[in-house]
Design a protein around this motif. Sequence first.
Motif, PDB file in Angstrom:
ATOM      1  N   LYS A  66      50.971  57.959  40.605  1.00 34.02           N
ATOM      2  CA  LYS A  66      52.081  57.169  40.044  1.00 34.02           C
ATOM      3  C   LYS A  66      51.615  55.772  39.613  1.00 34.02           C
ATOM      4  O   LYS A  66      52.285  54.764  39.860  1.00 34.02           O
ATOM      5  N   THR A  67      50.444  55.760  38.971  1.00 35.66           N
ATOM      6  CA  THR A  67      49.906  54.494  38.476  1.00 35.66           C
ATOM      7  C   THR A  67      50.169  54.380  36.984  1.00 35.66           C
ATOM      8  O   THR A  67      49.819  55.278  36.222  1.00 35.66           O
ATOM      9  N   LEU A  68      50.781  53.288  36.590  1.00 36.25           N
ATOM     10  CA  LEU A  68      51.051  53.015  35.183  1.00 36.25           C
ATOM     11  C   LEU A  68      50.109  51.905  34.728  1.00 36.25           C
ATOM     12  O   LEU A  68      50.208  50.758  35.180  1.00 36.25           O
ATOM     13  N   PHE A  69      49.172  52.268  33.846  1.00 43.34           N
ATOM     14  CA  PHE A  69      48.266  51.283  33.283  1.00 43.34           C
ATOM     15  C   PHE A  69      48.869  50.742  31.997  1.00 43.34           C
ATOM     16  O   PHE A  69      49.177  51.505  31.080  1.00 43.34           O
ATOM     17  N   VAL A  70      49.039  49.443  31.940  1.00 49.69           N
ATOM     18  CA  VAL A  70      49.649  48.799  30.769  1.00 49.69           C
ATOM     19  C   VAL A  70      48.662  47.790  30.206  1.00 49.69           C
ATOM     20  O   VAL A  70      48.079  46.994  30.952  1.00 49.69           O
ATOM     21  N   GLU A  97      60.866  46.070  38.550  1.00 51.31           N
ATOM     22  CA  GLU A  97      61.295  46.168  39.951  1.00 51.31           C
ATOM     23  C   GLU A  97      61.803  47.580  40.272  1.00 51.31           C
ATOM     24  O   GLU A  97      61.502  48.134  41.338  1.00 51.31           O
ATOM     25  N   ILE A  98      62.544  48.176  39.347  1.00 54.67           N
ATOM     26  CA  ILE A  98      63.060  49.534  39.582  1.00 54.67           C
ATOM     27  C   ILE A  98      61.917  50.539  39.643  1.00 54.67           C
ATOM     28  O   ILE A  98      61.900  51.425  40.509  1.00 54.67           O
ATOM     29  N   LEU A  99      60.949  50.419  38.744  1.00 52.92           N
ATOM     30  CA  LEU A  99      59.813  51.345  38.747  1.00 52.92           C
ATOM     31  C   LEU A  99      59.047  51.259  40.069  1.00 52.92           C
ATOM     32  O   LEU A  99      58.638  52.283  40.632  1.00 52.92           O
ATOM     33  N   ILE A 100      58.837  50.035  40.563  1.00 53.20           N
ATOM     34  CA  ILE A 100      58.051  49.845  41.784  1.00 53.20           C
ATOM     35  C   ILE A 100      58.850  50.231  43.030  1.00 53.20           C
ATOM     36  O   ILE A 100      58.370  50.997  43.878  1.00 53.20           O
ATOM     37  N   THR A 116      52.790  52.069  40.824  1.00 51.90           N
ATOM     38  CA  THR A 116      51.830  50.971  40.879  1.00 51.90           C
ATOM     39  C   THR A 116      51.510  50.592  39.433  1.00 51.90           C
ATOM     40  O   THR A 116      51.196  51.463  38.618  1.00 51.90           O
ATOM     41  N   ILE A 117      51.605  49.329  39.100  1.00 56.31           N
ATOM     42  CA  ILE A 117      51.382  48.884  37.718  1.00 56.31           C
ATOM     43  C   ILE A 117      50.090  48.092  37.649  1.00 56.31           C
ATOM     44  O   ILE A 117      49.893  47.105  38.367  1.00 56.31           O
ATOM     45  N   ARG A 155      48.880  51.423  24.501  1.00 59.65           N
ATOM     46  CA  ARG A 155      49.594  50.382  25.227  1.00 59.65           C
ATOM     47  C   ARG A 155      49.821  50.757  26.682  1.00 59.65           C
ATOM     48  O   ARG A 155      50.014  49.901  27.527  1.00 59.65           O
ATOM     49  N   SER A 156      49.805  52.059  26.985  1.00 58.63           N
ATOM     50  CA  SER A 156      49.982  52.464  28.379  1.00 58.63           C
ATOM     51  C   SER A 156      49.423  53.851  28.620  1.00 58.63           C
ATOM     52  O   SER A 156      49.343  54.671  27.697  1.00 58.63           O
ATOM     53  N   VAL A 157      49.026  54.096  29.879  1.00 60.62           N
ATOM     54  CA  VAL A 157      48.602  55.411  30.350  1.00 60.62           C
ATOM     55  C   VAL A 157      49.202  55.607  31.729  1.00 60.62           C
ATOM     56  O   VAL A 157      49.117  54.699  32.579  1.00 60.62           O
ATOM     57  N   PHE A 158      49.811  56.768  31.968  1.00 56.88           N
ATOM     58  CA  PHE A 158      50.405  57.044  33.269  1.00 56.88           C
ATOM     59  C   PHE A 158      49.632  58.146  33.967  1.00 56.88           C
ATOM     60  O   PHE A 158      49.354  59.191  33.381  1.00 56.88           O
ATOM     61  N   VAL A 159      49.265  57.905  35.229  1.00 57.75           N
ATOM     62  CA  VAL A 159      48.575  58.898  36.046  1.00 57.75           C
ATOM     63  C   VAL A 159      49.582  59.418  37.067  1.00 57.75           C
ATOM     64  O   VAL A 159      49.914  58.709  38.031  1.00 57.75           O
ATOM     65  N   PRO A 160      50.098  60.649  36.899  1.00 49.26           N
ATOM     66  CA  PRO A 160      51.189  61.123  37.753  1.00 49.26           C
ATOM     67  C   PRO A 160      50.807  61.320  39.213  1.00 49.26           C
ATOM     68  O   PRO A 160      51.640  61.111  40.102  1.00 49.26           O
ATOM     69  N   SER A 161      49.555  61.725  39.492  1.00 51.92           N
ATOM     70  CA  SER A 161      49.177  62.019  40.877  1.00 51.92           C
ATOM     71  C   SER A 161      49.271  60.792  41.780  1.00 51.92           C
ATOM     72  O   SER A 161      49.621  60.898  42.962  1.00 51.92           O
TER      73      SER A 161
END
Length: 492
Positions: free
Chosen positions: A215-219, A182-185, A191-192, A207-213
């Motif tokens: 703000k998408t967190l792929f889990v 909830e805090i991240l969103i 966006t998760i 386990r995860s990849v973050f795209v900063p442009s």
Amino acid sequence: MIEEEYIRLIFGLKMKQIRTDKNLSLFGLAKLTGLSKSYLNEIEKGKKYPKRDKIVLLADALETNYDNMVSLKLDKNLAPIGEILQSRILKEIPLDIFGIKESDLIDIIAEAPLKVNAFISTLFEIAKHYNLTRESFFLAALRSYQEAHNNYFEEIENQVEKFAKAYSIDLSKRLKVSDLEEILIEEYSYTINNQELTQHKELNNLRSVFVPSSKTLFVSSETDDSQRLFIYAKEIAYNFLNISDRLFTFSWIKFESFDQVLNNFLASYFAGALLIPRKGLVVALKEFFEQEQFDNESFQKLMYNFTDSPETFFQRLTNILPKEFNLKNLFFLRFAYKPQREFQLTKELHITNLLEPHANERNEHYCRRWVSIRTLGEIANENSDFEVFDAQVSSYVHTDNEYFVLSSATRDPFRSGYYRSIALGIMISAHSTSKISFLGSEKLKRNKVGVTCETCAILDCNERVAPPRTLERKERFSKTDQVVQDIMEKYK
């Protein structure tokens, strides 16, 4: 573009080499050129670069030509120094975290270039022999940084408490995935995405990849709650601590600089401190350490009250035990194992340098009597999905040191077909026994251990998997040396 500092230093090194080759002192060169001795000294140390007319004067006095003086080409004796200076490695080495200035190293190089060159060449040879990489160098630097601070960072601990207060998080209760998601969103506009990673077989180990442009967190959908909690906590750390120079995958696959390695550690530290708050852990450990006897179930119950991840818990102990209990003689080890292959030590931390075991780079066989190897072998043989936990007092055959070692083995959550074990060792001493009552118990499981089979003096070891070749060679050389000494004494 070559830095002015490099040009100055190379000119000074060349001038000093030419001068010394001609057995000419600084005083003598000053007399020949009319330049002051102090000015010439600053040139040789790379602090000043002379103007053209003075270079001509120096070239005449040293019986060489102008082009040779200003050329950046060095002879074979100084070439390695030129390479290391031009390669920018001094810029990459995290000198600042150890309180060292780059100018200090340059002064040392300028003072004794040939000796420094021999030293650098030796290091390069060692690095090539042991296949040391830029990656392993940075990780070794990080370990040294952790050890220098007893792996405790008060500022990060305080930042965790500040974060908890700002977001109304009760640190006395175990966090839930939804709390951090909830805090991240809501706060950091993340966006998760839980589907994308599993569609790419090449990303099975991530386990995860973050795209900063965006703000998408792929889990990965294969992560369990404890893994997802840690991923979310690290992402919060990057944002709350305002860290922008960071790694974007978990686990990491490459890094561009030491700062990224350090920042990854700081974010991981924050995550561990958030998931296992220090105050609650200290209270629980004090109560546990008062027990007169140790049993595995009690320790596992303590651990699982805080987290489902043994590695997170053991790592957290390396932060808290040195600071809150003054237990600094600790080591942390992580082994990886795939059946039919060798055991690999993939992570280690030694709060003091007294402790064994250390990783060996000679492909020797780690002692099978270690509890961390035994638990790993057991879980692999059983092909189990459940944790195998054990503890023992390890007495090293070649020293008087004893360690109480805890070990937890599980399936490796990041690599299919692999298992891993986590071990925490506490040196047994009068001090540690005064802090942990059960360390004085005669009921603790005990085992005499070596470091590697090749260096071990335990001859009747049923667990041995290789002969003590290294030890035998050392003993053979010792006997040869003793006979030589006897002959020299007899015929002196």
